[in-house]
Motif scaffolding. Structure first.
Motif, PDB file in Angstrom:
ATOM      1  N   THR A  42      44.658  37.874  38.401  1.00 30.10           N
ATOM      2  CA  THR A  42      43.720  38.209  37.339  1.00 30.10           C
ATOM      3  C   THR A  42      43.600  37.050  36.355  1.00 30.10           C
ATOM      4  OG1 THR A  42      45.480  39.230  36.031  1.00 30.10           O
ATOM      5  CG2 THR A  42      44.189  40.684  37.477  1.00 30.10           C
ATOM      6  N   LYS A  62      37.435  39.071  35.440  1.00 28.98           N
ATOM      7  CA  LYS A  62      38.672  39.854  35.430  1.00 28.98           C
ATOM      8  C   LYS A  62      39.634  39.418  36.544  1.00 28.98           C
ATOM      9  CE  LYS A  62      36.385  43.857  33.352  1.00 28.98           C
ATOM     10  NZ  LYS A  62      36.881  43.527  32.004  1.00 28.98           N
ATOM     11  N   THR A  63      39.148  39.310  37.778  1.00 28.46           N
ATOM     12  CA  THR A  63      40.018  38.969  38.902  1.00 28.46           C
ATOM     13  C   THR A  63      39.435  37.782  39.668  1.00 28.46           C
ATOM     14  OG1 THR A  63      38.909  40.346  40.555  1.00 28.46           O
ATOM     15  CG2 THR A  63      40.535  41.440  39.130  1.00 28.46           C
TER      16      THR A  63
END
Length: 323
Positions: A42, A62-63
């Motif tokens: 992440t 986010k990731t």
């Protein structure tokens, strides 16, 4: 007591300890800093500059899946595989790829990655910078196109626009190799304008140059297949390379070329054989083997051309059948 109004020697020690200072420095550059936690895959940080460049809000990163899906499909597989493999091995690296903008365009990015290890030597995080290299890529593309154009021009006869001698030799070598591998016939036609010196003497060199250009266009039109090659062999001589062409088909191509020039009826009052421009041709066909170099085959075709001229010109002479 020291006078605090006096300047220090050396850097302010607060710069080395204040995270806010680091953040300000990072976010004031055009490079886009980021950090990925290796265990969770992440983003723990990405600079706000990402929104200015790509349109995506920092909170939307986010990731690593967000990173991968916002990459051009043509680069996605290799870039992801390369970066993951290098990171897993603990090797710093960089990768160029096109990143998708929020409005559907693509921007060239260079990602420079540093691998952070923990005290046990295990990969802990990845930190890096993204750089916008779009202008550099445009420049590289222009240089590549210029190089290709220069290459094309280096293979082109400046007067007639057909391939030059260098191009002919390159094509012959390639087609000879392919014909040898496939055991398919390769044919060559050598073409000489009859009494061209007398043409120049009678009409002048400017008209002679125009005549060569007209003959080049006629020969080019008379061949037509994508892999057939037409080049200027030198002076008033042209050459055709005909891949996958047996002796009978090569002779038909030669006759078609000769007919096209005859139909053009270019005046040549100084020619002893006709009142219009004519050509002599030598034709040869070969299925190459490992023991014969292509130049010996060309010498044989040239001998057929010599015979055509010796026998009165305005004719086609084919060498021995080898197909």
């Amino acid at each position: 007591m020291p006078d605090s109004s006096q300047p220090h020697d050396g850097p302010d020690p607060t710069l080395a300890t204040d995270p806010a200072v680091y953040k300000t420095l990072l976010e004031s550059t055009r490079a886009i800093p980021w950090r990925i936690d290796w265990a969770t895959a992440t983003f723990s940080y990405i600079g706000p500059q990402i929104e200015e460049l790509l349109g995506w809000e920092p909170s939307s990163w986010k990731t690593v899946e967000d990173w991968a899906t916002r990459m051009h499909p043509d680069e996605r597989a290799w870039a992801v595989d390369f970066c993951v493999a290098q990171s897993r091995a603990g090797v710093d690296h960089e990768a160029d790829y096109r990143a998708l903008t929020k409005d559907g365009r693509y921007v060239w990015i260079r990602d420079v990655v540093h691998v952070v290890r923990d005290e046990q030597g295990e990969v802990e995080a990845l930190v890096g910078f993204m750089f916008d290299i779009s202008e550099r890529k445009k420049t590289e593309q222009k240089l590549l196109e210029l190089q290709r154009e220069l290459e094309r021009l280096s293979f082109k006869d400046g007067l007639t626009g057909v391939g030059n001698r260098r191009h002919f030799e390159s094509v012959l070598e390639r087609e000879w190799h392919q014909a040898r591998e496939s055991r398919r016939p390769l044919s060559v036609v050598m073409i000489d304008i009859d009494y061209f010196k007398q043409y120049n003497d009678r009409y002048g060199h400017v008209a002679g140059d125009d005549c060569l250009r007209r003959v080049g266009r006629l020969l080019d039109t008379a061949t037509g297949r994508p892999r057939d090659f037409l080049g200027r062999f030198g002076g008033e001589e042209f050459v055709l390379v005909l891949p996958d062409t047996d002796a009978d088909a090569a002779l038909r191509v030669a006759e078609c070329c000769r007919d096209a020039i005859a139909a053009e009826a270019i005046p040549h009052s100084a020619s002893p054989v006709a009142g219009v421009l004519t050509v002599s041709m030598g034709v040869g066909t070969r299925i190459p083997d490992d023991n014969e170099p292509p130049l010996s085959f060309i010498a044989e075709v040239d001998r057929s051309l010599y015979l055509a001229k010796q026998q009165g010109r305005n004719r086609i002479v084919a060498g021995k059948r080898a197909d």
